[in-house]
Scaffold this motif. Structure first.
Motif, PDB file in Angstrom:
ATOM      1  N   ASN A  20       0.823  -1.219   0.000  1.00  0.00           N
ATOM      2  CA  ASN A  20       0.000   0.000   0.000  1.00  0.00           C
ATOM      3  C   ASN A  20       0.852   1.262   0.000  1.00  0.00           C
ATOM      4  O   ASN A  20       0.528   2.224  -0.699  1.00  0.00           O
ATOM      5  CB  ASN A  20      -0.953  -0.015   1.199  1.00  0.00           C
ATOM      6  CG  ASN A  20      -2.121  -0.937   0.933  1.00  0.00           C
ATOM      7  OD1 ASN A  20      -2.959  -0.652   0.092  1.00  0.00           O
ATOM      8  ND2 ASN A  20      -2.158  -2.073   1.619  1.00  0.00           N
ATOM      9  N   LYS A  23       2.034   1.888  -3.450  1.00  0.00           N
ATOM     10  CA  LYS A  23       0.941   2.362  -4.319  1.00  0.00           C
ATOM     11  C   LYS A  23       0.615   3.826  -4.056  1.00  0.00           C
ATOM     12  O   LYS A  23       0.439   4.620  -4.984  1.00  0.00           O
ATOM     13  CB  LYS A  23      -0.312   1.526  -4.048  1.00  0.00           C
ATOM     14  CG  LYS A  23      -0.466   0.400  -5.037  1.00  0.00           C
ATOM     15  CD  LYS A  23      -1.904  -0.072  -5.064  1.00  0.00           C
ATOM     16  CE  LYS A  23      -2.277  -0.784  -6.328  1.00  0.00           C
ATOM     17  NZ  LYS A  23      -2.204  -0.096  -7.552  1.00  0.00           N
ATOM     18  N   THR A 196      -9.287  -5.414  -0.905  1.00  0.00           N
ATOM     19  CA  THR A 196      -8.266  -5.525  -1.955  1.00  0.00           C
ATOM     20  C   THR A 196      -7.223  -4.423  -1.698  1.00  0.00           C
ATOM     21  O   THR A 196      -7.485  -3.472  -0.940  1.00  0.00           O
ATOM     22  CB  THR A 196      -8.866  -5.308  -3.361  1.00  0.00           C
ATOM     23  OG1 THR A 196      -9.363  -3.961  -3.427  1.00  0.00           O
ATOM     24  CG2 THR A 196      -9.976  -6.294  -3.659  1.00  0.00           C
ATOM     25  N   GLU A 198      -6.309  -2.187  -3.789  1.00  0.00           N
ATOM     26  CA  GLU A 198      -6.870  -0.919  -4.312  1.00  0.00           C
ATOM     27  C   GLU A 198      -7.778  -0.275  -3.265  1.00  0.00           C
ATOM     28  O   GLU A 198      -7.737   0.938  -3.069  1.00  0.00           O
ATOM     29  CB  GLU A 198      -7.673  -1.147  -5.603  1.00  0.00           C
ATOM     30  CG  GLU A 198      -6.832  -1.215  -6.861  1.00  0.00           C
ATOM     31  CD  GLU A 198      -5.936  -2.438  -6.892  1.00  0.00           C
ATOM     32  OE1 GLU A 198      -6.342  -3.493  -6.315  1.00  0.00           O
ATOM     33  OE2 GLU A 198      -4.839  -2.341  -7.449  1.00  0.00           O
ATOM     34  N   GLU A 199      -8.602  -1.108  -2.612  1.00  0.00           N
ATOM     35  CA  GLU A 199      -9.533  -0.540  -1.621  1.00  0.00           C
ATOM     36  C   GLU A 199      -8.748   0.136  -0.493  1.00  0.00           C
ATOM     37  O   GLU A 199      -9.041   1.269  -0.116  1.00  0.00           O
ATOM     38  CB  GLU A 199     -10.458  -1.641  -1.057  1.00  0.00           C
ATOM     39  CG  GLU A 199     -11.594  -1.998  -2.002  1.00  0.00           C
ATOM     40  CD  GLU A 199     -12.342  -3.269  -1.609  1.00  0.00           C
ATOM     41  OE1 GLU A 199     -13.485  -3.396  -2.030  1.00  0.00           O
ATOM     42  OE2 GLU A 199     -11.792  -4.132  -0.903  1.00  0.00           O
ATOM     43  N   SER A 201      -5.537   1.172  -0.468  1.00  0.00           N
ATOM     44  CA  SER A 201      -4.734   2.339  -0.860  1.00  0.00           C
ATOM     45  C   SER A 201      -5.636   3.530  -1.202  1.00  0.00           C
ATOM     46  O   SER A 201      -5.274   4.679  -0.918  1.00  0.00           O
ATOM     47  CB  SER A 201      -3.760   2.015  -1.998  1.00  0.00           C
ATOM     48  OG  SER A 201      -4.440   1.496  -3.088  1.00  0.00           O
ATOM     49  N   ASN A 202      -6.833   3.257  -1.743  1.00  0.00           N
ATOM     50  CA  ASN A 202      -7.754   4.374  -2.027  1.00  0.00           C
ATOM     51  C   ASN A 202      -8.237   5.037  -0.744  1.00  0.00           C
ATOM     52  O   ASN A 202      -8.391   6.262  -0.697  1.00  0.00           O
ATOM     53  CB  ASN A 202      -8.946   3.893  -2.857  1.00  0.00           C
ATOM     54  CG  ASN A 202      -8.555   3.724  -4.314  1.00  0.00           C
ATOM     55  OD1 ASN A 202      -7.550   4.279  -4.763  1.00  0.00           O
ATOM     56  ND2 ASN A 202      -9.326   2.946  -5.050  1.00  0.00           N
TER      57      ASN A 202
END
Ligand code: DC
Length: 219
Positions: A20, A23, A196, A198-199, A201-202
């Motif tokens: 993370n 990212k 995930t 992406e979840e 790190s977002n």
């Protein structure tokens, strides 16, 4: 020029800090610092030099004499040992075990803290570790603490082909006297079991943007 921003990402082993942090750093264009790799590099160096890792004085003397330099290449900060950047060799079981011993020594932590603070020379940072928000950059407004259930974390390590007793590492990291692993004041806690990459790190990126807006509004 405004003061560089430091995003501190702390948390338990295999909680997704590195993935993370990398990212987030890439998305924001900040330099990425893996402080675990810095501790691992010292442990590897001690093993190479046959320094007794059970002897805190010998390890801290090694730190003091150490010829190191910080370098930022492709957005990642490296600790060079005599001009060399050790990579795969710091991920062995032997180095992992030695690292959690030497990381408990107060003088080693002090030395690392100074080196980690020097990373600000590279501008805005995403720095991951165990004590970044509590000890290395306690003044930052951007603190995150990642965790996941032990079952999930063990599965992640196994998927990397690594067998590790995470419970023992967690215990060593959170029970040492010097800068133990804990949630920093003001940190956003993210339990990412079932999320995930992406979840997760977002969530971090959105929270950073929200906090930056607040900062700007306060002037
Ligand atoms: O994140 P990692 O697995 O690469 O960390 C290796 C070891 O170093 C681990 O036992 C925790 C320790 N560590 C630490 O005490 N403080 C940090 N800021 C980073 C890592």
């Amino acid at each position: 020029m405004s003061h560089p921003i430091v995003i501190a990402i702390d948390g338990t082993s295999a909680s997704g800090k590195s993935t993370n942090a990398r990212k987030v750093a890439k998305a924001l264009g900040y330099a990425y610092v893996d402080t675990g790799a810095m501790y691992r590099t010292l442990a590897w160096h001690c093993l190479q030099k046959k320094v007794d890792i059970d002897d805190p004085k010998a390890v801290s003397a090694t730190c003091r004499k150490w010829k190191t330099a910080l370098e930022c290449t492709d957005g990642k900060v490296h600790l060079l040992v005599d001009g060399y950047f050790p990579d795969k060799e710091i991920r062995t079981e032997e180095v992992t075990s030695a690292t959690s011993h030497i990381a408990a020594y107060p003088r080693v932590r002090e030395w690392m803290k100074n080196k980690q603070r020097e990373c600000i020379q590279f501008g805005n940072l995403v720095m991951e570790g165990r004590d970044i928000g509590t000890n290395v950059f306690p003044e930052t407004d951007f603190k995150f603490y990642l965790d996941a259930c032990i079952h999930e974390r063990s599965k992640r390590r196994a998927a990397e082909g690594l067998q590790e007793n995470l419970a023992v590492r967690d215990q060593r990291d959170s029970q040492r006297a010097s800068a133990p692993l804990m949630v920093a004041l003001g940190a956003m806690v993210i339990n990412n079991s079932g999320q995930t990459i992406e979840e997760t790190s977002n969530i971090i990126i959105e929270e950073v943007q929200k906090r930056r807006k607040h900062q700007e509004a306060r002037g």
